[in-house]
Design a protein around this motif. Sequence first.
Motif, PDB file in Angstrom:
ATOM      1  N   HIS A   1       0.839  -1.206   0.000  1.00 63.72           N
ATOM      2  CA  HIS A   1       0.000   0.000   0.000  1.00 63.72           C
ATOM      3  C   HIS A   1       0.865   1.244   0.000  1.00 63.72           C
ATOM      4  O   HIS A   1       1.895   1.309   0.663  1.00 63.72           O
ATOM      5  CB  HIS A   1      -1.026  -0.002   1.136  1.00 63.72           C
ATOM      6  CG  HIS A   1      -0.487   0.128   2.533  1.00 63.72           C
ATOM      7  ND1 HIS A   1      -0.370   1.338   3.161  1.00 63.72           N
ATOM      8  CD2 HIS A   1      -0.061  -0.794   3.415  1.00 63.72           C
ATOM      9  CE1 HIS A   1       0.095   1.147   4.397  1.00 63.72           C
ATOM     10  NE2 HIS A   1       0.301  -0.135   4.574  1.00 63.72           N
TER      11      HIS A   1
ATOM     12  N   ASP B   1       6.065   1.705   7.111  1.00 67.37           N
ATOM     13  CA  ASP B   1       4.656   1.399   6.802  1.00 67.37           C
ATOM     14  C   ASP B   1       4.096   2.440   5.829  1.00 67.37           C
ATOM     15  O   ASP B   1       3.639   3.480   6.256  1.00 67.37           O
ATOM     16  CB  ASP B   1       3.857   1.399   8.102  1.00 67.37           C
ATOM     17  CG  ASP B   1       2.418   0.990   7.908  1.00 67.37           C
ATOM     18  OD1 ASP B   1       2.078   0.468   6.844  1.00 67.37           O
ATOM     19  OD2 ASP B   1       1.615   1.201   8.846  1.00 67.37           O
ATOM     20  N   ASP B   2       4.050   2.246   4.523  1.00 69.61           N
ATOM     21  CA  ASP B   2       4.570   1.080   3.891  1.00 69.61           C
ATOM     22  C   ASP B   2       5.381   1.492   2.658  1.00 69.61           C
ATOM     23  O   ASP B   2       5.270   0.905   1.597  1.00 69.61           O
ATOM     24  CB  ASP B   2       3.405   0.147   3.519  1.00 69.61           C
ATOM     25  CG  ASP B   2       3.902  -1.218   3.037  1.00 69.61           C
ATOM     26  OD1 ASP B   2       4.992  -1.625   3.441  1.00 69.61           O
ATOM     27  OD2 ASP B   2       3.198  -1.838   2.240  1.00 69.61           O
TER      28      ASP B   2
ATOM     29  N   GLU C   1      -5.257   2.061   2.225  1.00 69.40           N
ATOM     30  CA  GLU C   1      -5.237   0.849   3.072  1.00 69.40           C
ATOM     31  C   GLU C   1      -5.516   1.241   4.508  1.00 69.40           C
ATOM     32  O   GLU C   1      -6.230   0.559   5.232  1.00 69.40           O
ATOM     33  CB  GLU C   1      -3.864   0.169   2.957  1.00 69.40           C
ATOM     34  CG  GLU C   1      -3.796  -1.198   3.659  1.00 69.40           C
ATOM     35  CD  GLU C   1      -3.266  -1.157   5.085  1.00 69.40           C
ATOM     36  OE1 GLU C   1      -3.278  -2.200   5.740  1.00 69.40           O
ATOM     37  OE2 GLU C   1      -2.850  -0.072   5.555  1.00 69.40           O
ATOM     38  N   GLU C   2      -4.932   2.379   4.895  1.00 68.17           N
ATOM     39  CA  GLU C   2      -4.982   2.776   6.308  1.00 68.17           C
ATOM     40  C   GLU C   2      -6.385   3.148   6.783  1.00 68.17           C
ATOM     41  O   GLU C   2      -6.628   3.217   7.974  1.00 68.17           O
ATOM     42  CB  GLU C   2      -4.017   3.962   6.557  1.00 68.17           C
ATOM     43  CG  GLU C   2      -2.548   3.645   6.282  1.00 68.17           C
ATOM     44  CD  GLU C   2      -1.904   2.749   7.344  1.00 68.17           C
ATOM     45  OE1 GLU C   2      -2.598   2.323   8.276  1.00 68.17           O
ATOM     46  OE2 GLU C   2      -0.699   2.488   7.214  1.00 68.17           O
TER      47      GLU C   2
ATOM     48  N   GLU D   1       4.650  -5.659   3.445  1.00 66.75           N
ATOM     49  CA  GLU D   1       4.328  -4.690   4.503  1.00 66.75           C
ATOM     50  C   GLU D   1       5.471  -4.589   5.492  1.00 66.75           C
ATOM     51  O   GLU D   1       5.858  -5.579   6.107  1.00 66.75           O
ATOM     52  CB  GLU D   1       3.092  -5.180   5.292  1.00 66.75           C
ATOM     53  CG  GLU D   1       1.771  -4.728   4.723  1.00 66.75           C
ATOM     54  CD  GLU D   1       1.235  -3.460   5.365  1.00 66.75           C
ATOM     55  OE1 GLU D   1       2.037  -2.663   5.911  1.00 66.75           O
ATOM     56  OE2 GLU D   1       0.010  -3.293   5.310  1.00 66.75           O
TER      57      GLU D   1
HETATM   58 ZN   LIG Z   1       0.772  -0.982   6.421  1.00 66.78          ZN
END
Ligand SMILES: [Zn+2]
Length: 470
Positions: free
Chosen positions: A271, A292-293, A325-326, A353
């Motif tokens: 992501h 991340d990430d 994604e978050e 990840e």
């Molecule tokens: Zn992540």
Amino acid sequence: MKRAARLLLIPLLIGCSFGAHGQVQTETDRVCAPCVRAHMEFLASDAMRGRGSATHDELLAATYIASELRAYGIEPAGDSGGYLQRATLVRRKLTGPPQITFKGPNGASVTWNYGKEFLVSHLAQENFSAPLRKVDIDKGEPEAAPGTIVLVVGSDPKKVRSAASALGNAGTAGVIVVRTADPAYFEEAARQLPDLTIHLEGETRSALGVELNLLEVSAEAANILQELAEDTTLHFEAPSTTEESYTWNAIGMLRGSDPALRHSAVLLSAHLDHLGVGKPVNGDDIYNGADDDASGTTAVLELARVLGTGPRPKRTVIFALFGSEEVGGLGSMYFREHPPIPLRDLAADLEFEMIGRPDSAVRPGALWLTGWDRSNLGPALAVHGAKLVGDPHPKENFFERSDNFVLAKQGVVAQTISSYGLHSDYHEPSDDLTHIDFQHMDKAIGSLLGPVRWLVNSRFVPQWKEGRKP
Ligand SMILES: [Zn+2]
């Protein structure tokens, strides 16, 4: 300038030799350490402002990735001939403070105000009404109570919180916990209106996020609730409006050379978004998301470079860098609904990840795979040289915490490779470039080049183990 210089170097590096397992290995099967560093220094820079989900900064990150994919000879596989895929997100936004109303014991109507009697910790709906239930976790495991609003009390605040989120995720309309704090805290916390969860247009749930209404009440308010009869209906209401935004995926494809394998493509994903700009910690408000990430995104870009500039793989390979994604796996959810090839033709997804730092829970140089014992994918990669082991943190349930799970729920054998050692910089502004171990990253990516090249040239179709498919 950077890219041109890099391309000039490539012809000098190409040369062939026979490597392990009898495959042709090229000299491009080597990590380009300056490329890794360059991706990280761009993606995790302060200039990218933390690549906030569904922001212009996220679009910039996706555009950078698209431009790199083009340079590696990867074909576009996004919207209308380009690399980018744009998804519309919808968020209900509160325009005023919420209220809670109910009928008191004497039949009179009672109104509670946000910031006085209650606060909101997590909100999925701006309006909901349901009968009250009361649960004391000191008196035993609470039963699920779908369609109710549950007041959860107990002597251990941590246990109360986890019982509350478990109940909230089990179909409860809302959950209430007690916040012992003075009125000034309530007033201060209420200066900001609560955020509602965000969805893809046309959907009512996110793929990964929690869909939960979690309220906090003052000790006095909790006493009033304790005196109310069970089944008293509580109404939560707030004025709201709808706000739209866009999130961005970057998608590329390398078409396989073997027509017999055209129905078993391999997806390599990560992501590209992070938390953006937020609450300052030690004067720093940019949540760079280096580990991340940006690290996983960099791994996918390095694999794209190696595979795109080397001999064409037999299988089709899709490179997908997901947005949002978050905020609940929304970019991958959109990809799942709008894949460049039919989803049933995806044999496997490897999501990357947080590989920017080593995990001391596994041996040096090792990476771990979420859901290791759910499929035969990890063991097969390990047989072909990957330094891959099972996830040493099963309690964290990482298998269900990234984009892989969005695809796994649709049947794709989708798992995440990581070396996240539960460091305290996770989701903090300090997850930045100064905390990245570039040597570890180079080795981690390097250790996967051979196994991934094997996978994209093999006929191996990974399978879920009996009863272990999500
Ligand atoms: Zn992540």
